[in-house]
Design a protein around this motif. Structure first.
Motif, PDB file in Angstrom:
ATOM      1  N   MET A 168       1.181   4.509  -4.961  1.00 60.66           N
ATOM      2  CA  MET A 168       0.991   3.121  -4.558  1.00 60.66           C
ATOM      3  C   MET A 168       0.790   2.244  -5.795  1.00 60.66           C
ATOM      4  O   MET A 168       0.523   2.749  -6.884  1.00 60.66           O
ATOM      5  N   ILE A 169       0.896   0.942  -5.616  1.00 56.55           N
ATOM      6  CA  ILE A 169       0.853   0.009  -6.741  1.00 56.55           C
ATOM      7  C   ILE A 169      -0.389  -0.877  -6.644  1.00 56.55           C
ATOM      8  O   ILE A 169      -0.503  -1.685  -5.712  1.00 56.55           O
ATOM      9  N   PRO A 170      -1.335  -0.749  -7.585  1.00 64.35           N
ATOM     10  CA  PRO A 170      -2.492  -1.662  -7.591  1.00 64.35           C
ATOM     11  C   PRO A 170      -2.043  -3.096  -7.847  1.00 64.35           C
ATOM     12  O   PRO A 170      -1.368  -3.374  -8.833  1.00 64.35           O
ATOM     13  N   LYS A 171      -2.422  -3.994  -6.946  1.00 60.36           N
ATOM     14  CA  LYS A 171      -1.977  -5.384  -7.038  1.00 60.36           C
ATOM     15  C   LYS A 171      -3.094  -6.358  -7.390  1.00 60.36           C
ATOM     16  O   LYS A 171      -2.842  -7.409  -7.979  1.00 60.36           O
ATOM     17  N   ALA A 172      -4.314  -6.039  -7.001  1.00 57.03           N
ATOM     18  CA  ALA A 172      -5.435  -6.955  -7.244  1.00 57.03           C
ATOM     19  C   ALA A 172      -6.728  -6.159  -7.223  1.00 57.03           C
ATOM     20  O   ALA A 172      -6.770  -5.022  -6.758  1.00 57.03           O
ATOM     21  N   MET A 173      -7.804  -6.786  -7.735  1.00 59.58           N
ATOM     22  CA  MET A 173      -9.070  -6.074  -7.880  1.00 59.58           C
ATOM     23  C   MET A 173     -10.235  -7.029  -7.631  1.00 59.58           C
ATOM     24  O   MET A 173     -10.183  -8.194  -8.018  1.00 59.58           O
ATOM     25  N   ILE A 174     -11.288  -6.501  -6.996  1.00 57.55           N
ATOM     26  CA  ILE A 174     -12.468  -7.317  -6.706  1.00 57.55           C
ATOM     27  C   ILE A 174     -13.411  -7.367  -7.911  1.00 57.55           C
ATOM     28  O   ILE A 174     -13.753  -8.434  -8.404  1.00 57.55           O
ATOM     29  N   LEU A 175     -13.846  -6.200  -8.389  1.00 61.55           N
ATOM     30  CA  LEU A 175     -14.733  -6.134  -9.553  1.00 61.55           C
ATOM     31  C   LEU A 175     -13.879  -5.840 -10.782  1.00 61.55           C
ATOM     32  O   LEU A 175     -13.429  -4.722 -10.991  1.00 61.55           O
ATOM     33  N   LYS A 176     -13.659  -6.859 -11.605  1.00 61.51           N
ATOM     34  CA  LYS A 176     -12.757  -6.723 -12.744  1.00 61.51           C
ATOM     35  C   LYS A 176     -13.437  -6.121 -13.964  1.00 61.51           C
ATOM     36  O   LYS A 176     -12.797  -5.482 -14.797  1.00 61.51           O
ATOM     37  N   ALA A 177     -14.733  -6.346 -14.088  1.00 57.52           N
ATOM     38  CA  ALA A 177     -15.557  -5.821 -15.176  1.00 57.52           C
ATOM     39  C   ALA A 177     -16.997  -5.898 -14.690  1.00 57.52           C
ATOM     40  O   ALA A 177     -17.282  -6.597 -13.709  1.00 57.52           O
ATOM     41  N   PRO A 178     -17.918  -5.161 -15.329  1.00 57.26           N
ATOM     42  CA  PRO A 178     -19.315  -5.231 -14.876  1.00 57.26           C
ATOM     43  C   PRO A 178     -19.806  -6.671 -14.750  1.00 57.26           C
ATOM     44  O   PRO A 178     -19.807  -7.429 -15.717  1.00 57.26           O
ATOM     45  N   GLY A 179     -20.165  -7.078 -13.525  1.00 59.26           N
ATOM     46  CA  GLY A 179     -20.671  -8.420 -13.281  1.00 59.26           C
ATOM     47  C   GLY A 179     -19.611  -9.491 -13.128  1.00 59.26           C
ATOM     48  O   GLY A 179     -19.938 -10.656 -12.886  1.00 59.26           O
ATOM     49  N   SER A 180     -18.335  -9.128 -13.245  1.00 68.13           N
ATOM     50  CA  SER A 180     -17.244 -10.100 -13.152  1.00 68.13           C
ATOM     51  C   SER A 180     -16.417  -9.835 -11.896  1.00 68.13           C
ATOM     52  O   SER A 180     -15.700  -8.832 -11.819  1.00 68.13           O
ATOM     53  N   TYR A 181     -16.518 -10.752 -10.928  1.00 70.61           N
ATOM     54  CA  TYR A 181     -15.846 -10.580  -9.646  1.00 70.61           C
ATOM     55  C   TYR A 181     -14.684 -11.560  -9.496  1.00 70.61           C
ATOM     56  O   TYR A 181     -14.612 -12.577 -10.191  1.00 70.61           O
ATOM     57  N   ALA A 182     -13.789 -11.235  -8.584  1.00 66.15           N
ATOM     58  CA  ALA A 182     -12.679 -12.134  -8.285  1.00 66.15           C
ATOM     59  C   ALA A 182     -13.229 -13.480  -7.808  1.00 66.15           C
ATOM     60  O   ALA A 182     -14.187 -13.533  -7.033  1.00 66.15           O
ATOM     61  N   SER A 183     -12.616 -14.560  -8.275  1.00 62.15           N
ATOM     62  CA  SER A 183     -13.058 -15.901  -7.896  1.00 62.15           C
ATOM     63  C   SER A 183     -12.610 -16.226  -6.475  1.00 62.15           C
ATOM     64  O   SER A 183     -11.802 -15.506  -5.871  1.00 62.15           O
ATOM     65  N   SER A 184     -13.111 -17.330  -5.954  1.00 57.23           N
ATOM     66  CA  SER A 184     -12.723 -17.765  -4.606  1.00 57.23           C
ATOM     67  C   SER A 184     -11.221 -17.997  -4.522  1.00 57.23           C
ATOM     68  O   SER A 184     -10.574 -17.621  -3.529  1.00 57.23           O
ATOM     69  N   GLN A 185     -10.657 -18.598  -5.572  1.00 52.28           N
ATOM     70  CA  GLN A 185      -9.215 -18.842  -5.586  1.00 52.28           C
ATOM     71  C   GLN A 185      -8.443 -17.530  -5.627  1.00 52.28           C
ATOM     72  O   GLN A 185      -7.421 -17.374  -4.943  1.00 52.28           O
ATOM     73  N   GLU A 186      -8.937 -16.577  -6.419  1.00 50.83           N
ATOM     74  CA  GLU A 186      -8.271 -15.273  -6.495  1.00 50.83           C
ATOM     75  C   GLU A 186      -8.340 -14.548  -5.155  1.00 50.83           C
ATOM     76  O   GLU A 186      -7.375 -13.889  -4.746  1.00 50.83           O
ATOM     77  N   ILE A 187      -9.464 -14.671  -4.459  1.00 58.79           N
ATOM     78  CA  ILE A 187      -9.587 -14.040  -3.144  1.00 58.79           C
ATOM     79  C   ILE A 187      -8.625 -14.696  -2.151  1.00 58.79           C
ATOM     80  O   ILE A 187      -8.002 -14.010  -1.323  1.00 58.79           O
ATOM     81  N   MET A 188      -8.462 -16.005  -2.241  1.00 57.52           N
ATOM     82  CA  MET A 188      -7.486 -16.687  -1.384  1.00 57.52           C
ATOM     83  C   MET A 188      -6.077 -16.170  -1.664  1.00 57.52           C
ATOM     84  O   MET A 188      -5.293 -15.936  -0.730  1.00 57.52           O
ATOM     85  N   ASN A 189      -5.760 -15.962  -2.944  1.00 55.00           N
ATOM     86  CA  ASN A 189      -4.440 -15.433  -3.308  1.00 55.00           C
ATOM     87  C   ASN A 189      -4.261 -14.009  -2.788  1.00 55.00           C
ATOM     88  O   ASN A 189      -3.172 -13.631  -2.332  1.00 55.00           O
ATOM     89  N   ILE A 190      -5.338 -13.213  -2.866  1.00 52.97           N
ATOM     90  CA  ILE A 190      -5.295 -11.841  -2.351  1.00 52.97           C
ATOM     91  C   ILE A 190      -5.005 -11.853  -0.853  1.00 52.97           C
ATOM     92  O   ILE A 190      -4.165 -11.086  -0.354  1.00 52.97           O
ATOM     93  N   GLU A 191      -5.673 -12.731  -0.134  1.00 56.49           N
ATOM     94  CA  GLU A 191      -5.481 -12.793   1.314  1.00 56.49           C
ATOM     95  C   GLU A 191      -4.073 -13.243   1.670  1.00 56.49           C
ATOM     96  O   GLU A 191      -3.499 -12.785   2.669  1.00 56.49           O
ATOM     97  N   GLU A 192      -3.491 -14.104   0.856  1.00 52.19           N
ATOM     98  CA  GLU A 192      -2.102 -14.509   1.083  1.00 52.19           C
ATOM     99  C   GLU A 192      -1.166 -13.319   0.881  1.00 52.19           C
ATOM    100  O   GLU A 192      -0.196 -13.138   1.634  1.00 52.19           O
ATOM    101  N   LYS A 193      -1.453 -12.494  -0.132  1.00 51.73           N
ATOM    102  CA  LYS A 193      -0.626 -11.307  -0.375  1.00 51.73           C
ATOM    103  C   LYS A 193      -0.751 -10.303   0.764  1.00 51.73           C
ATOM    104  O   LYS A 193       0.215  -9.610   1.104  1.00 51.73           O
ATOM    105  N   ILE A 194      -1.936 -10.209   1.347  1.00 50.32           N
ATOM    106  CA  ILE A 194      -2.122  -9.316   2.494  1.00 50.32           C
ATOM    107  C   ILE A 194      -1.325  -9.829   3.687  1.00 50.32           C
ATOM    108  O   ILE A 194      -0.613  -9.070   4.362  1.00 50.32           O
ATOM    109  N   LYS A 195      -1.412 -11.124   3.950  1.00 53.21           N
ATOM    110  CA  LYS A 195      -0.713 -11.703   5.100  1.00 53.21           C
ATOM    111  C   LYS A 195       0.800 -11.626   4.942  1.00 53.21           C
ATOM    112  O   LYS A 195       1.527 -11.507   5.932  1.00 53.21           O
ATOM    113  N   SER A 196       1.269 -11.666   3.690  1.00 55.86           N
ATOM    114  CA  SER A 196       2.718 -11.593   3.453  1.00 55.86           C
ATOM    115  C   SER A 196       3.222 -10.152   3.414  1.00 55.86           C
ATOM    116  O   SER A 196       4.433  -9.923   3.356  1.00 55.86           O
TER     117      SER A 196
END
Length: 351
Positions: A215-243
């Motif tokens: 499988m192909i990793p496309k996106a990530m929630i925890l990018k580094a210790p203490g660094s999480y996906a932003s609200s905009q990135e989560i919106m983009n992730i959800e668009e990729k899921i819906k598509s």
């Protein structure tokens, strides 16, 4: 391969594969080699290669993040008693660097196995979303586990050269089982239509599980210790899921209730993306590394059943919603009719 055959295959790997008589011989009065690993997953490999001639232990407790774990005096004392200390990458994990320093200050002679020792046998470091070289969880890639096993076998032979045949047999059995599971992972992903499909990762370590299944990793929630996906990135992730660009999310079982796990569940509530909870750092009661791979294989193999349950529940909720709407409409119409009838009756009465 259907689900029933897959279950039989896993049981065959874990139970039926014959053990060599050499590998099953008890060490008897021979002094056993004590191996301390930073992570339990590595201890699962060491135990398979050493068999009855080793005793293994590990440092990071189940459910703890190796990046945030701090060494205790008991940890240092435990490692101080070891003949071999197995690390994942002391240049990457501060707890391992601290452990090496503490042991060196004790002026004790130990065999340390570290990333460079495994790399000698051919470690493959792959990228993850936003990470060019992902060292998180590299041991979950079957080929890398074989490289680690070879380095451990070499260290054991240094301490017990007369048992080289035992360790060689154990290593060959380990390689055979890991290779079989590696093939089964790809076959299962093909059967379920997951090969070359996009995956959402809770943490970087799960990238190697996704890649093991093709499988192909496309996106990530925890990018580094203490660094999480932003609200905009989560919106983009959800668009990729819906598509349909992302069809699955992977989360370590130990992080189910942590922030990355919670964010994944929030995304799931809005998109219905299935979440597979896999094992990464700890065996959690499993007997060895091969069992860890088999467990993750079973998790991916059960996705259809989980999806059907989720789909059935959602379909039922949809039907209930339609039924309630229909009942509400009938009630409104009835109320309107009753109101008109009362008005008509009142008009007749007052005439």
């Amino acid at each position: 391969m259907n689900s029933r055959r897959m279950v039989v295959f896993i049981l065959f790997l874990l139970v039926v594969f014959p053990r060599s008589s050499l590998g099953n011989q008890m060490a008897g009065d021979e002094q056993k080699i004590f191996i301390v690993c930073s992570l339990e997953a590595f201890a699962g490999i060491a135990q398979r290669i050493g068999g009855d001639y080793v005793v293994t232990d590990y440092i990071v407790p189940e459910g703890m993040d190796p990046h945030s774990y701090s060494l205790s005096p008991d940890d240092v004392e435990k490692a101080g008693k070891a003949d071999i200390i197995v690390l994942a990458n002391s240049r990457f994990l501060s707890l391992e660097a601290d452990l090496k320093e503490a042991i060196q200050e004790m002026n004790q002679s130990k065999i340390f196995l570290d990333f460079d020792d495994y790399d000698y046998y051919g470690i493959t470091i792959l990228p993850a979303p936003g990470i060019e070289e992902n060292y998180h969880g590299y041991w979950l890639y079957p080929d890398n586990a074989i490289a680690i096993a070879k380095a451990i076998k070499n260290a054991l032979v240094m301490l017990m050269p007369s048992y080289v045949d035992v360790f060689e047999v154990n290593l060959n059995e380990f390689i055979r089982e890991v290779e079989a599971l590696k093939s089964e992972m790809l076959n299962l992903a093909e059967e379920k239509g997951l090969r070359q499909k996009g995956v959402l990762l809770a943490v970087p370590a799960t990238a190697y599980i996704a890649l093991s299944f093709g499988m192909i990793p496309k996106a990530m929630i925890l990018k580094a210790p203490g660094s999480y996906a932003s609200s905009q990135e989560i919106m983009n992730i959800e668009e990729k899921i819906k598509s349909g660009e992302i069809v699955l999310a992977l989360c370590p079982e130990s992080m189910r209730n942590s922030k990355p796990g919670q964010i994944l569940r929030d995304i799931q509530s809005r998109t219905s993306v299935p979440i597979a909870y896999v094992r990464v750092f700890a065996l959690s009661g499993l007997k060895d590394y091969v069992s860890l791979l088999a467990y993750n294989l079973g998790v991916i193999g059960s996705l259809d059943a989980q999806s059907r349950v989720t789909s059935d529940v959602k379909e039922l909720c949809a039907y209930l919603g339609i039924a309630l709407l229909f009942v509400a409409m009938i009630a409104i119409v009835e109320a309107f009719i009753i109101f008109r009838m009362r008005r008509s009756a009142e008009e007749v009465l007052y005439e």
